[in-house]
Every structure is written in structure tokens, then in C-alpha cells.
Write a protein that holds these residues in place. Structure first.
Motif, PDB file in Angstrom:
ATOM      1  N   GLY A 132       9.820   5.271 -11.327  1.00  0.00           N
ATOM      2  CA  GLY A 132       9.198   4.235 -11.412  1.00  0.00           C
ATOM      3  C   GLY A 132       9.756   3.016 -10.625  1.00  0.00           C
ATOM      4  O   GLY A 132      10.544   3.139  -9.641  1.00  0.00           O
ATOM      5  N   VAL A 170       8.257  10.343  -5.066  1.00  0.00           N
ATOM      6  CA  VAL A 170       9.236   9.458  -5.214  1.00  0.00           C
ATOM      7  C   VAL A 170       9.158   9.139  -6.939  1.00  0.00           C
ATOM      8  O   VAL A 170       7.890   8.733  -7.430  1.00  0.00           O
ATOM      9  N   MET A 200       3.346   2.648   1.225  1.00  0.00           N
ATOM     10  CA  MET A 200       3.534   2.671  -0.259  1.00  0.00           C
ATOM     11  C   MET A 200       2.448   1.736  -0.959  1.00  0.00           C
ATOM     12  O   MET A 200       2.531   0.695  -1.430  1.00  0.00           O
ATOM     13  N   VAL A 201       1.135   2.436  -0.580  1.00  0.00           N
ATOM     14  CA  VAL A 201       0.025   1.716  -1.196  1.00  0.00           C
ATOM     15  C   VAL A 201      -0.695   2.612  -2.117  1.00  0.00           C
ATOM     16  O   VAL A 201      -0.430   3.719  -2.537  1.00  0.00           O
ATOM     17  N   LYS A 202      -1.843   2.042  -2.716  1.00  0.00           N
ATOM     18  CA  LYS A 202      -2.663   2.614  -3.745  1.00  0.00           C
ATOM     19  C   LYS A 202      -3.026   4.014  -3.310  1.00  0.00           C
ATOM     20  O   LYS A 202      -3.385   4.067  -1.973  1.00  0.00           O
ATOM     21  N   ALA A 203      -2.891   5.009  -3.878  1.00  0.00           N
ATOM     22  CA  ALA A 203      -3.062   6.214  -3.371  1.00  0.00           C
ATOM     23  C   ALA A 203      -4.743   6.461  -3.031  1.00  0.00           C
ATOM     24  O   ALA A 203      -5.745   5.828  -3.843  1.00  0.00           O
ATOM     25  N   ASN A 217       2.513  -6.047   4.564  1.00  0.00           N
ATOM     26  CA  ASN A 217       1.708  -5.813   3.608  1.00  0.00           C
ATOM     27  C   ASN A 217       0.360  -6.251   4.067  1.00  0.00           C
ATOM     28  O   ASN A 217       0.237  -7.229   4.697  1.00  0.00           O
ATOM     29  N   ARG A 218      -0.702  -5.817   3.446  1.00  0.00           N
ATOM     30  CA  ARG A 218      -2.162  -6.447   3.985  1.00  0.00           C
ATOM     31  C   ARG A 218      -2.324  -7.827   3.715  1.00  0.00           C
ATOM     32  O   ARG A 218      -2.655  -8.511   4.562  1.00  0.00           O
ATOM     33  N   SER A 219      -1.866  -8.233   2.603  1.00  0.00           N
ATOM     34  CA  SER A 219      -2.133  -9.587   2.256  1.00  0.00           C
ATOM     35  C   SER A 219      -0.645 -10.047   2.569  1.00  0.00           C
ATOM     36  O   SER A 219       0.408  -9.530   2.160  1.00  0.00           O
ATOM     37  N   GLY A 269       3.501   7.300  -1.854  1.00  0.00           N
ATOM     38  CA  GLY A 269       2.600   6.853  -2.850  1.00  0.00           C
ATOM     39  C   GLY A 269       2.249   8.266  -3.701  1.00  0.00           C
ATOM     40  O   GLY A 269       2.890   9.307  -3.201  1.00  0.00           O
ATOM     41  N   ASN A 270       1.600   8.005  -4.800  1.00  0.00           N
ATOM     42  CA  ASN A 270       1.211   9.509  -5.507  1.00  0.00           C
ATOM     43  C   ASN A 270       0.083  10.144  -4.945  1.00  0.00           C
ATOM     44  O   ASN A 270      -0.641  10.129  -5.546  1.00  0.00           O
ATOM     45  N   ALA A 314       3.761  -3.998  -3.155  1.00  0.00           N
ATOM     46  CA  ALA A 314       3.569  -4.230  -4.424  1.00  0.00           C
ATOM     47  C   ALA A 314       5.017  -3.703  -5.028  1.00  0.00           C
ATOM     48  O   ALA A 314       5.903  -3.620  -4.380  1.00  0.00           O
ATOM     49  N   VAL A 315       4.934  -3.530  -6.309  1.00  0.00           N
ATOM     50  CA  VAL A 315       6.180  -3.431  -6.967  1.00  0.00           C
ATOM     51  C   VAL A 315       7.070  -2.147  -6.638  1.00  0.00           C
ATOM     52  O   VAL A 315       8.196  -2.320  -6.567  1.00  0.00           O
ATOM     53  N   MET A 316       6.293  -1.053  -6.148  1.00  0.00           N
ATOM     54  CA  MET A 316       7.239   0.140  -5.676  1.00  0.00           C
ATOM     55  C   MET A 316       7.633  -0.136  -4.080  1.00  0.00           C
ATOM     56  O   MET A 316       8.820   0.025  -3.875  1.00  0.00           O
ATOM     57  N   VAL A 326      -4.857   2.881   5.776  1.00  0.00           N
ATOM     58  CA  VAL A 326      -3.557   2.163   6.354  1.00  0.00           C
ATOM     59  C   VAL A 326      -2.948   3.256   7.400  1.00  0.00           C
ATOM     60  O   VAL A 326      -2.561   2.817   8.351  1.00  0.00           O
ATOM     61  N   ARG A 343       2.733 -11.301  -0.251  1.00  0.00           N
ATOM     62  CA  ARG A 343       3.665 -10.376  -0.693  1.00  0.00           C
ATOM     63  C   ARG A 343       4.783 -10.235  -0.007  1.00  0.00           C
ATOM     64  O   ARG A 343       5.980 -10.120  -0.201  1.00  0.00           O
TER      65      ARG A 343
END
Ligand code: NDP
Length: 477
Positions: free
Chosen positions: A130, A127, A73-76, A32-34, A101-102, A11-13, A83, A37
Motif C-alpha cells: 500500500g 509492489v 505508476m498509473v491506473k492499471a 505526471n499527466r497533469s 501498477g497492478n 498519485a499516492v503510490m 503511457v 501533482r
């Protein structure tokens, strides 16, 4: 050819981090999963460097040179665990999994311990900056083992922001240290933003300035000691006019601040550690108050002073006074945040170099500022500094700010302008410097109703008074 590093989660990050790595000459495996991207990245930015697109976990792992370094670098939260579980079984001893990730640092500690058992390095990495930062140079805060930093460090330092030629990346400390300092970074960011927002409200409420004029004031401040990314973008936001209405942008935005949670985490952990991070807490609460629409609607008619702008001499010095008060409050906010990092380090056994941390926050991240160079210098001069407030230049700044700080808050109180950030900063400051605090009375109250005991100023030991009986110290005490 194999890739020196891989990024999964585009994704963006993740996409921008991968592009940044490739632009610096590193061969980057992509996943990436899908699949779309991954394809999009190669299609749009494939000419920026060497990418190896992959479409399965095995293919991704096989594309990496050993020891493998893969960045998640996926959704936390749960996605990160999913993953990790997808890749860990495919890796070999000594390979390095980075979570950029955060994540909450407690999750990072748990994951690190579990993966260490399996012979893998797990590096929770903060990181900041933004999506722009990820592409052009973020501030990077890796935790994990020292050994993992030997192979990761050069890669991360090459893509980080640079200040005076120094990379804004350093090994923070073991396991969750990187994510912990990133969390506090965000807490400080909340606090700094709140103080700046209060300054705007003060200039408008007490001087009647329009947003455009206030933008000018901020621009001037940005040429001095307040020089920072946040002041700079604040001036831009304030100068912006809404195209549809011609009104100042800031007047057409709903005044309910949202939050994604890292500020709240910082406060929760501050409570657990017993560190008074009141500036960060007030900033989080100020956002919550702003978002309490029903409560605000029900309270709108409550009595209070009307905001009549200042006149005469008071008006002339007010903007300068706000600058001084802002600077002093900002020192408090950072002092509190750095104390929280000290406390976290002591609790979890991290040996965090606060000066080095301030140095990597000078560039790339949201709180980047000239000010951080002064913090770096303060810790360099005195590594065991108990609070930034006592460091030479900061001590002098709060001394110079005394009248201004107090008079700005008095004016705010008189005019009914809420300044939770400014006020709590001053209360903290006065609390710290007080010879005696009313905490002595609180101890008396606790002993009265709960026999919680107290210590005396003149004798060792713990004491209890027989409040309900003869009011004398307990026998034998
Ligand atoms: P998002 O947080 O929106 O996450 C989207 C990515 O996560 C996609 O690649 C998505 O894959 C993947 N994903 C979600 N769930 C799963 C799952 N169960 N299994 C596998 N992959 C999954 O992306 P961002 O780029 O905004 O942020 C990435 C990370 O960076 C987050 O942890 C965020 O907190 C952190 N961060 C973000 C900053 C920012 O400014 N946005 C700044 C600093 C850190 P798919 O494409 O298949 O849906």
C-alpha cells in the motif's frame, strides 16, 4: 546531472515510491499527466532528496541517464498502455520500462513481447504494501529479463523492506512472473483475511465475546506463531470505538466487503490452470455473498439454529481450538497459493524460486508474517515440495490441530455460524489425504451419459461400458 530513475504517475503510490527512492540517495525524475501533482511533490517533499521535475514526455526521457529506467505508476489497464505508447517511441535500445501498477499478468506478457520486439526491456513489477509500504519499504516483485534486473535490482533492493538485513525484492522470473505472483499474493491475502474474520465471528458467536475482548485474544495470538501484520491490524480494528456512537467500530460498519479484482483474477486463473485454490475462491465468494444485499434481505427469515453461546468445558477450550483451526486453515490457504504459483510457473515457463518468494513476503507486504519464514525454510529444505502440508513443521501443526479443527467447524455448523474458509480448508485437506475419492463414481457417471471413457486401477488403457446395452465393456477395450 541526470536522474538514475524516473517515475511517471504521481498519485499516492507513485509519489511515495519516488520519495522513497530519493530518500535513498537516488536522483529521481518526476512526471505526471497533469502537472499539478509534479509541482505538489516538489513543493511538499523537495527537500527529501534530489528530484528533477519534468513537464513533458521528452523532457522526462531526456532527464534519465542511460540505460534509462522509468517507472510507470498509473491506473492499471488502458492508462498503462497509453503511457507506454507515449514513452516507448522516445526510448532507445536497452532502456527499461517498469510497470509497477497492478497489471494483469497476461497484459504484462503482451506488453513485454511487444516492447522486446522494439529492443526495450519491459518489467512488470508487483509492489505490495500500500501507500505506507511504497514510502517506507514495500515488497517488490519484478518480472522481465534477467538483464534488466542487473540495473534495476540494486535500486529496488535499496528501497524495499528489509528482514534480517535481506531486501524484500528479488527477480521473480521472465515477462509476467512478477505480476503473477503479486496477483496470487493478493489472493492469499483475501484468504487470510477471510479466515481471520471467521475466527472473529466464531469467538463472538460461540463465546459471546465483545469485539474488545476478541482484540485481546488476537493480541495474544500475535505473540505466537500467528504473528503477522494482518492479525496485528485486526486487533487494532476490533479495539477501535466509534467516536460518534461509542459503539465498537466493527458494529457500525456496513457488513458488505468490497473488492478491486485481484482476488477474482487469482480465482479465474486458478480455474484456467486447474489448481484447486478453494480457500481463495471461498474468500472471494464470501465477499460477493456479503455484498448481495437483496439476496440477503430476502433470505433473512430462513430457518436455522439460534446462536446460543457455549458453556462449561467446551467454552474454556474454544478460543485455543480456534487458534489451532485458524493456523491449520492458514497453512492450507498458503499451500494452495504456492501450488498455483508452481502451476503458473510450469505453464508459462518461469523458473520461480518459491523459497526466495516466501522470503521477500516476510516484510513490506500485507501478508507479511513470521509464518513466511517457515515457508522459506520448508522450500529451502525441499525445493520440489509438492505441498506445504507435508513439510515437517506444517505437517506437525495440522496433526496437532486435528481435533480442534474438526470440533470448531462442528460447533460452527451446529450454531449456524458460516465458516466457508475453515470448512473448505478442511475439506481440501481431507480430499488430499483420502485413499480413494468418489471421483471414481463421477467417471462412471460421465461414461454413462457421455461415453467419456474411464481408466481402470488394474489395467492400462481407456475403457467404455455399454451402459444402455448389455452393461459389458465395449468390445476390444
Ligand atoms: P491511481 O490508480 O488512482 O491512478 C492515478 C494516476 O494515474 C494519476 O497519476 C493519473 O494521472 C494517472 N493516470 C490515469 N489515467 C491516465 C492516463 N490515461 N494517462 C496518463 N496518466 C493517467 O493511483 P494509485 O497511486 O492509487 O495507484 C497507482 C498504481 O499502483 C495502480 O495501478 C494501482 O493499482 C497500483 N497499486 C496501488 C496500491 C494502493 O494501495 N493504492 C498498492 C499497490 C499497487 P493524473 O494525475 O493526471 O490524473
Amino acid at each position: 546531472k541526470k536522474a538514475s530513475i524516473g517515475v511517471t504517475g504521481l498519485a499516492v503510490m507513485g509519489r511515495n515510491l519516488a520519495r522513497n527512492l530519493a530518500r535513498h540517495g537516488h536522483t529521481v525524475a518526476l512526471h505526471n499527466r497533469s502537472e499539478q501533482r509534479t509541482r505538489d511533490l516538489v513543493e511538499q517533499f523537495g527537500d527529501e532528496g534530489e528530484f528533477i521535475p519534468t513537464y513533458s514526455a521528452q523532457e522526462f526521457v531526456d532527464a534519465l541517464e542511460r540505460p534509462r529506467k522509468l517507472v510507470i505508476m498509473v491506473k492499471a489497464g488502458a492508462p498503462t498502455d497509453a503511457v507506454i505508447e507515449e514513452f516507448a517511441p522516445l526510448l532507445e535500445e536497452g532502456d527499461v520500462i517498469v510497470d509497477a501498477g497492478n497489471a494483469h499478468f497476461a497484459d504484462t506478457r503482451r506488453r513485454e513481447a511487444a516492447l522486446r520486439e522494439r529492443g526495450l526491456h519491459f518489467v512488470g513489477t508487483g509492489v505490495s504494501g500500500g501507500e505506507e509500504g511504497a514510502l517506507h519499504g514495500p515488497s517488490i516483485m519484478p518480472g522481465g529479463s534477467k538483464e534488466s534486473y542487473e540495473s534495476l535490482g540494486p535500486l529496488f533492493e535499496s528501497i524495499s523492506a528489509k528482514v534480517d538485513g535481506d531486501p524484500c525484492c528479488t527477480h521473480i522470473g521472465p515477462d509476467g512472473a512478477g505480476h503473477f505472483v503479486k496477483m496470487v499474493h493478493n489472493g492469499i491475502e483475501y484468504s487470510d483475511m477471510q479466515l481471520i474474520a471467521e475466527s472473529f465471528d466464531l469467538l463472538r458467536g460461540a463465546l459471546g465475546y465483545e469485539p474488545g475482548q476478541i482484540a485481546e485474544v488476537f493480541r495474544t495470538w500475535n505473540t505466537g506463531r500467528l504473528d503477522s501484520y494482518l492479525i496485528e491490524i485486526t486487533a487494532e480494528v476490533l479495539a477501535h470505538t466509534d467516536a460518534a456512537t461509542g459503539k465498537p467500530f466493527v458494529d457500525i460498519v456496513t457488513d458488505q466487503a468490497e473488492q478491486k479484482g485481484t482476488g477474482r483474477w487469482t480465482v479465474q486463473i486458478g480455474l484456467d490452470l486447474g489448481v484447486p485454490i478453494s480457500g481463495i475462491a471461498e474468500a472471494v465468494f464470501a465477499r460477493s455473498l456479503s455484498g448481495s444485499a437483496d439476496l440477503r434481505a430476502a433470505s433473512r427469515g430462513l430457518p436455522g439454529p439460534t446462536r446460543a453461546p457455549l458453556t462449561g468445558a467446551a467454552a474454556e477450550t474454544f478460543a485455543d481450538d480456534v487458534e489451532r483451526a485458524l493456523y491449520a486453515s492458514k497453512i492450507v490457504a498458503y499451500a494452495q497459493g504456492f501450488n498455483q504459483i508452481q502451476a503458473g510457473g510450469a505453464e508459462y515457463g518461469w523458473d520461480i524460486d518459491l523459497g526466495a518468494l516466501a522470503a521477500i513476503w516476510r516484510g513490506g507486504c500485507i501478508i507479511r508474517a513470521k509464518f513466511l519464514d517457515d515457508i522459506r525454510a520448508a522450500y529451502a529444505a525441499e525445493p520440489g515440495l509438492p505441498t506445504l502440508l507435508t513439510a515437517g513443521d506444517f505437517r506437525k501443526a495440522v496433526e496437532d490441530a486435528q481435533d480442534a479443527w474438526r470440533s470448531v467447524i462442528s460447533t460452527a455448523v451446529r450454531l449456524g455460524i458460516p465458516t466457508p474458509g475453515f470448512s473448505t480448508a478442511l475439506a481440501y485437506y481431507d480430499g488430499l489425504r483420502a485413499e480413494r475419492l468418489p471421483a471414481a463414481l463421477v467417471q462412471g457417471q460421465r461414461d454413462f451419459f457421455g461415453a467419456h471413457t474411464y481408466r481402470r486401477v488394474d489395467r492400462e488403457g481407456s475403457f467404455h461400458t455399454r451402459w444402455a446395452e448389455d452393461g459389458r465393456p465395449e468390445a476390444g477395450a
